[in-house]
Scaffold this motif. Structure first.
Motif, mmCIF file in Angstrom:
data_model
loop_
_atom_site.group_PDB
_atom_site.id
_atom_site.type_symbol
_atom_site.label_atom_id
_atom_site.label_comp_id
_atom_site.label_asym_id
_atom_site.label_seq_id
_atom_site.Cartn_x
_atom_site.Cartn_y
_atom_site.Cartn_z
ATOM 1 N N ASN A 300 -15.256 44.153 8.499
ATOM 2 C CA ASN A 300 -15.147 43.018 9.412
ATOM 3 C C ASN A 300 -16.167 41.947 9.007
ATOM 4 O O ASN A 300 -17.188 42.248 8.387
ATOM 5 C CB ASN A 300 -15.438 43.445 10.853
ATOM 6 C CG ASN A 300 -14.360 44.355 11.415
ATOM 7 O OD1 ASN A 300 -13.166 44.100 11.229
ATOM 8 N ND2 ASN A 300 -14.766 45.421 12.104
ATOM 9 N N LEU A 301 -15.893 40.730 9.406
ATOM 10 C CA LEU A 301 -16.818 39.617 9.174
ATOM 11 C C LEU A 301 -17.341 39.106 10.510
ATOM 12 O O LEU A 301 -16.548 38.843 11.430
ATOM 13 C CB LEU A 301 -16.109 38.479 8.426
ATOM 14 C CG LEU A 301 -16.900 37.170 8.253
ATOM 15 C CD1 LEU A 301 -18.151 37.390 7.403
ATOM 16 C CD2 LEU A 301 -16.012 36.085 7.627
ATOM 17 N N ALA A 302 -18.653 38.955 10.652
ATOM 18 C CA ALA A 302 -19.258 38.375 11.858
ATOM 19 C C ALA A 302 -20.125 37.196 11.439
ATOM 20 O O ALA A 302 -21.036 37.347 10.627
ATOM 21 C CB ALA A 302 -20.097 39.407 12.596
ATOM 22 N N VAL A 303 -19.817 36.027 11.980
ATOM 23 C CA VAL A 303 -20.574 34.811 11.662
ATOM 24 C C VAL A 303 -21.256 34.312 12.931
ATOM 25 O O VAL A 303 -20.590 33.907 13.885
ATOM 26 C CB VAL A 303 -19.648 33.710 11.088
ATOM 27 C CG1 VAL A 303 -20.462 32.449 10.809
ATOM 28 C CG2 VAL A 303 -18.959 34.192 9.820
ATOM 29 N N PHE A 304 -22.588 34.362 12.936
ATOM 30 C CA PHE A 304 -23.378 33.813 14.036
ATOM 31 C C PHE A 304 -23.882 32.448 13.575
ATOM 32 O O PHE A 304 -24.889 32.338 12.880
ATOM 33 C CB PHE A 304 -24.536 34.742 14.382
ATOM 34 C CG PHE A 304 -24.114 35.983 15.121
ATOM 35 C CD1 PHE A 304 -24.335 36.098 16.483
ATOM 36 C CD2 PHE A 304 -23.482 37.025 14.455
ATOM 37 C CE1 PHE A 304 -23.933 37.243 17.173
ATOM 38 C CE2 PHE A 304 -23.082 38.168 15.129
ATOM 39 C CZ PHE A 304 -23.307 38.281 16.493
ATOM 40 N N ALA A 305 -23.155 31.399 13.961
ATOM 41 C CA ALA A 305 -23.440 30.039 13.479
ATOM 42 C C ALA A 305 -24.119 29.238 14.582
ATOM 43 O O ALA A 305 -23.547 28.329 15.184
ATOM 44 C CB ALA A 305 -22.158 29.357 13.027
ATOM 45 N N GLY A 306 -25.357 29.578 14.869
ATOM 46 C CA GLY A 306 -26.120 28.845 15.866
ATOM 47 C C GLY A 306 -25.703 29.169 17.283
ATOM 48 O O GLY A 306 -24.984 30.127 17.559
ATOM 49 N N ILE A 307 -26.165 28.329 18.189
ATOM 50 C CA ILE A 307 -25.914 28.499 19.621
ATOM 51 C C ILE A 307 -25.081 27.308 20.083
ATOM 52 O O ILE A 307 -25.434 26.165 19.822
ATOM 53 C CB ILE A 307 -27.237 28.552 20.405
ATOM 54 C CG1 ILE A 307 -28.091 29.727 19.901
ATOM 55 C CG2 ILE A 307 -26.982 28.667 21.893
ATOM 56 C CD1 ILE A 307 -29.518 29.699 20.398
ATOM 57 N N ARG A 308 -23.981 27.575 20.756
ATOM 58 C CA ARG A 308 -23.127 26.471 21.169
ATOM 59 C C ARG A 308 -22.533 26.733 22.552
ATOM 60 O O ARG A 308 -22.330 27.878 22.950
ATOM 61 C CB ARG A 308 -22.019 26.247 20.152
ATOM 62 C CG ARG A 308 -21.026 27.399 20.020
ATOM 63 C CD ARG A 308 -20.043 27.174 18.868
ATOM 64 N NE ARG A 308 -18.983 28.162 18.830
ATOM 65 C CZ ARG A 308 -19.094 29.367 18.260
ATOM 66 N NH1 ARG A 308 -20.226 29.712 17.684
ATOM 67 N NH2 ARG A 308 -18.078 30.201 18.267
ATOM 68 N N LYS A 309 -22.278 25.655 23.264
ATOM 69 C CA LYS A 309 -21.533 25.730 24.519
ATOM 70 C C LYS A 309 -20.187 25.028 24.348
ATOM 71 O O LYS A 309 -19.144 25.611 24.527
ATOM 72 C CB LYS A 309 -22.346 25.086 25.650
ATOM 73 C CG LYS A 309 -23.576 25.887 26.048
ATOM 74 C CD LYS A 309 -24.292 25.236 27.219
ATOM 75 C CE LYS A 309 -25.512 26.053 27.636
ATOM 76 N NZ LYS A 309 -26.262 25.419 28.757
ATOM 77 N N ASP A 310 -20.274 23.752 23.975
ATOM 78 C CA ASP A 310 -19.059 22.961 23.784
ATOM 79 C C ASP A 310 -19.181 22.252 22.440
ATOM 80 O O ASP A 310 -20.066 21.417 22.244
ATOM 81 C CB ASP A 310 -18.919 21.937 24.913
ATOM 82 C CG ASP A 310 -17.619 21.148 24.835
ATOM 83 O OD1 ASP A 310 -16.974 21.169 23.769
ATOM 84 O OD2 ASP A 310 -17.259 20.504 25.833
ATOM 85 N N ILE A 311 -18.295 22.573 21.492
ATOM 86 C CA ILE A 311 -18.357 21.982 20.150
ATOM 87 C C ILE A 311 -18.280 20.460 20.222
ATOM 88 O O ILE A 311 -18.936 19.755 19.452
ATOM 89 C CB ILE A 311 -17.220 22.541 19.266
ATOM 90 C CG1 ILE A 311 -17.467 24.025 18.972
ATOM 91 C CG2 ILE A 311 -17.100 21.765 17.960
ATOM 92 C CD1 ILE A 311 -16.371 24.693 18.180
ATOM 93 N N ASN A 312 -17.515 19.926 21.156
ATOM 94 C CA ASN A 312 -17.342 18.474 21.251
ATOM 95 C C ASN A 312 -18.625 17.741 21.601
ATOM 96 O O ASN A 312 -18.743 16.533 21.373
ATOM 97 C CB ASN A 312 -16.264 18.138 22.287
ATOM 98 C CG ASN A 312 -14.880 18.501 21.794
ATOM 99 O OD1 ASN A 312 -14.564 18.301 20.623
ATOM 100 N ND2 ASN A 312 -14.054 19.050 22.676
ATOM 101 N N GLU A 313 -19.597 18.443 22.153
ATOM 102 C CA GLU A 313 -20.860 17.816 22.543
ATOM 103 C C GLU A 313 -21.917 17.915 21.453
ATOM 104 O O GLU A 313 -23.043 17.452 21.629
ATOM 105 C CB GLU A 313 -21.391 18.456 23.833
ATOM 106 C CG GLU A 313 -20.500 18.192 25.046
ATOM 107 C CD GLU A 313 -21.034 18.860 26.305
ATOM 108 O OE1 GLU A 313 -22.105 19.508 26.226
ATOM 109 O OE2 GLU A 313 -20.395 18.718 27.354
ATOM 110 N N MET A 314 -21.586 18.510 20.316
ATOM 111 C CA MET A 314 -22.556 18.723 19.256
ATOM 112 C C MET A 314 -22.581 17.543 18.287
ATOM 113 O O MET A 314 -21.691 16.690 18.294
ATOM 114 C CB MET A 314 -22.251 20.028 18.518
ATOM 115 C CG MET A 314 -22.242 21.242 19.432
ATOM 116 S SD MET A 314 -21.958 22.807 18.581
ATOM 117 C CE MET A 314 -23.590 23.107 17.902
ATOM 118 N N GLU A 315 -23.646 17.484 17.449
ATOM 119 C CA GLU A 315 -23.746 16.454 16.417
ATOM 120 C C GLU A 315 -22.576 16.584 15.434
ATOM 121 O O GLU A 315 -21.983 17.652 15.288
ATOM 122 C CB GLU A 315 -25.069 16.601 15.664
ATOM 123 C CG GLU A 315 -26.308 16.337 16.503
ATOM 124 C CD GLU A 315 -26.588 14.859 16.689
ATOM 125 O OE1 GLU A 315 -26.030 14.052 15.913
ATOM 126 O OE2 GLU A 315 -27.339 14.504 17.605
#
Length: 738
Positions: A300-315
């Protein structure tokens, strides 16, 4: 027992991002990554050394509802001798690092105030990343102390990478302020006493791109990890080790998060952990996994790419990376085979995450396109998890030292997949890499060894510059501009021509004697229309002591000390809405204005000759105001006209000095003779108009705290000192004089 003169006080600076001791929010955004963990751990481990008495980690104070209240605490104590100090700069809202560049001099000024308030000067300043490097560099110049720099990443390599990705140069500079950053890095290389790097590759391939690359001394000191937190996966099986409730909860939480995504959660785990940044090449790993059916069948592949709530609110950068990852997951139909949890707790969950992957006989992958170091590789290795990592920068050193993984070309998905498969299918190789990682991380990469090497390098710097004893170092600090201005409680600032020095200089020797006798508590400065070099020449010609401060060019430039150290903080302050070309074009219409020669013009001063005439000054004011120009006009000796920024003047420069060096305005005595001194004579400070004053100052007669002396020039200054009883004891004696 530690020798008493081996007690270091270190001030570290890491200005951007979100910095706190407990549970740093790594991966929250591009500014809160490995650097935060690095500086926090370095501060903690330095403070535990017997040869370090105090470590202060300076960062930015943030009071913003979008982030935790923790970042609004002015001081956060870790131990008796280790704390985070948060300084407000450019308001209190959280913002990305590129927006802070114009405000770093404000940060410098507030650190100076902090140092004076606590009455304790450090032994050195260390800057992390070029924004903090600029701050540490400026402070080291003012206090005459060593400056150590750790870059973490550099502007030229970043610019090259962005251009290769197709980004236009104008766009790069607009978004990342990259030219300012690169120019600052060049300055840092010229001024730094020591550059600390994590790898030799960093010196050769990154710093080597700079003009001043050969100037500083470099020291390779790899960062460490907390081997207690990142203990081997099999420790939890040992009967004598009781797993904490926090760790049990963290492990259960992580397993629950991943099992939501995975159809067969017991398969070996390919783990990636990084910020959602294009340079981290998450898409390259997903492509490698998505295009290899055999790899999907076995793991299996597990990607922990930072901490996010709503992608649309990110840079934009983070949004693009995460959106692409989700689209690729759909394109390769990786549902049930790939986990992409939205958050992870750095303090407890990350160590457990590595151990979970180790228990499942998995592999940790860092496919970054460029990787200055790669702290996550050490963390994973310390728990026993084999590595697949990019053949660049830190990973080359780490895998070279630890012999616990395979280096790959991050641009080749097939090569990434082959390396992962090789480790997963060879149990003997997996065990060898796991064992090597656990043992060699503890041999080469601990914070204790990093802190020891760092302090040894610092003591060597101090010994080379000041000598080996505390007394020698203290004596050297006493001579610095910063120490001097931190000690004085009063200031005498005077104009030069016809004020300090005039046709009758009979009293000058007495004033010089008074300045010498009261030097311990009284600072001496001049405020003049002259250039700084010209001011120093005339002072030396008349035997005056070198001033602590020179306010030159009608209050548009400030210099300190024997070496005339320029104050860029004042420069930054007065630059606001300064439009010199617009001013020149507006005033071309007036034939009665004669532009002075080029030597009289300065960056923040436009100078004309103007003979008296009816309504001429009013006409100039009217023209500038109609064109919505912000300015200050200075007319003196009924001949000279200077247009300077609206925030600039001799008086405003004095108020800036009062603020910056924490000396009350009421403790300043200022003296002048002409119209360009009028503004600095008014206010809370004590003003003295010398007896030989120009007619334009007559309007100040009767104004509170402005004394009109009878004696001319330096005699008038002495008269004012007596009148105000300036500094109390030590004022010049009254003399009979006609």
């Amino acid at each position: 027992m530690t020798e008493p003169d081996k007690q270091l006080y270190i001030q570290m600076f890491s200005i951007h991002g979100l910095v706190r001791f407990q549970n740093p929010e790594l991966g929250r955004d591009a500014d809160t990554g490995g650097q935060v963990l690095y500086v926090v751990e370095l501060a903690k481990h330095l403070s535990r050394r017997p040869d370090v008495r105090q470590v202060d980690l300076f960062t930015r104070l943030i009071d913003d509802p979008r982030v935790s209240d923790d970042y609004g605490r002015p001081v956060e104590q870790f131990s008796d001798n280790c704390r985070i100090v948060r300084i407000q700069c450019r308001g209190k809202r959280y913002m990305r690092k590129e927006l802070l560049w114009p405000h770093l001099d404000e940060y410098v000024d507030k650190v100076i105030k902090f140092i004076k308030k606590q009455d304790d000067i450090p032994d050195l300043f260390q800057g992390h990343y070029p924004d903090a490097g600029y701050v540490a560099m400026r402070l080291s110049e003012l206090y005459g102390l060593p400056f150590v720099f750790t870059g973490h990443s550099l502007g030229i390599p970043k610019k090259q990478k962005l251009r290769n990705d197709g980004m236009r140069e104008s766009e790069i500079n607009k978004k990342y302020n990259i030219e300012t950053r690169i120019q600052t890095e060049e300055q840092i290389l010229k001024k730094a006493d020591l550059i600390v790097t994590s790898t030799n590759q960093e010196i050769e391939d990154q710093y080597g791109l700079y003009k001043n690359a050969k100037t500083p001394e470099y020291k390779v000191i790899p960062p460490g990890i907390d081997v207690e937190r990142f203990h081997p996966y099999y420790h939890d099986r040992l009967p004598e080790i009781e797993k904490s409730e926090f760790c049990k909860y963290a492990q259960a939480s992580l397993l629950n998060q991943m099992e939501r995504f995975l159809m067969y959660p017991d398969k070996p785990l390919i783990l990636a952990l990084s910020r959602p940044d294009k340079r981290k090449n998450i898409s390259g790993l997903v492509q490698a996994f998505g295009e290899d059916r055999e790899l999907q069948a076995m793991a299996n592949l597990a990607v922990f790419a930072g901490i996010r709530k709503d992608i649309n609110e990110m840079e934009e950068n983070e949004k693009d990376v995460l959106t692409r990852m989700l689209l690729m997951m759909d394109r390769y139909d990786l549902y049930g085979k790939m986990a992409i949890p939205k958050k992870h707790d750095v303090e407890y969950e990350v160590p457990e995450l590595y151990r979970i992957a180790s228990e499942k006989r998995g592999v940790f992958v860092n496919p970054a396109l460029t990787e200055p170091f790669g702290l996550t590789l050490l963390e994973a290795a310390a728990t026993g998890l084999p590595l697949v990592a990019t053949n660049d920068g830190g990973p080359k050193d780490i895998i070279g030292n630890c012999e616990n993984g395979i280096l790959i070309n991050p641009d080749d998905p097939g090569e990434i997949a082959d390396a992962i498969r090789k480790i997963l299918t060879d149990e003997e190789l997996w065990q060898q890499y796991s064992k090597n990682g656990i043992m060699n991380v503890r041999r080469y990469y601990t914070w204790d060894s990093h802190a020891q090497t760092f302090t040894e390098a610092v003591f060597q710097l101090l010994d080379e510059r000041f000598g080996s004893s505390r007394q020698q170092r203290a004596s050297a600090r006493e001579k610095s501009v910063g120490k001097r201005l931190s000690k004085v409680n009063f200031f005498l600032i005077t104009d030069i021509d016809n004020t300090l020095i005039g046709q009758d200089n009979n009293d000058l020797a007495e004033l010089i004697q008074w300045l010498t006798e009261n030097r311990a508590k009284v600072g001496f400065g001049v405020a003049t229309g002259r250039r700084s070099e010209s001011a120093m020449e005339i002072l030396e010609k008349h035997g005056l002591p070198r001033p602590d401060v020179v306010i030159s060019d009608v209050g548009t430039e400030i210099y300190y000390g024997r070496d005339l150290q320029y104050d860029p903080g004042w420069d930054t302050h007065i630059a606001h809405r300064w439009e010199p070309e617009k001013i020149k074009n507006t005033l071309k219409q007036f034939s009665f204005l004669k532009f002075q020669d080029q030597a009289a013009q300065r960056k923040y001063k436009i100078s004309y000759d103007l003979n008296p005439g009816k309504d001429r000054i009013a006409k100039i004011h009217d023209a500038l105001t109609k064109n919505k120009i912000r300015y200050t006009l200075v007319y003196s000796h009924e001949k000279y006209l200077d247009i300077i920024p609206y925030r600039a003047s001799k008086g405003k420069a004095i108020r800036y000095l009062s603020y910056k060096w924490e000396i009350p305005l009421s403790h300043f005595l200022v003296s002048g003779d002409s119209g360009n001194d009028a503004e600095m004579l008014r206010g809370e400070q004590m003003g003295v108009v010398v007896g030989n004053y120009s007619p334009e100052l007559e309007e100040l007669r009767g104004v509170n705290k402005i004394y009109f002396a009878k004696a001319p020039s330096s005699g008038g200054i002495l008269e004012g000192i007596r009148k105000y009883r300036f500094t109390g004891a030590g004022s010049p004696k009254n003399r009979k004089k006609s």
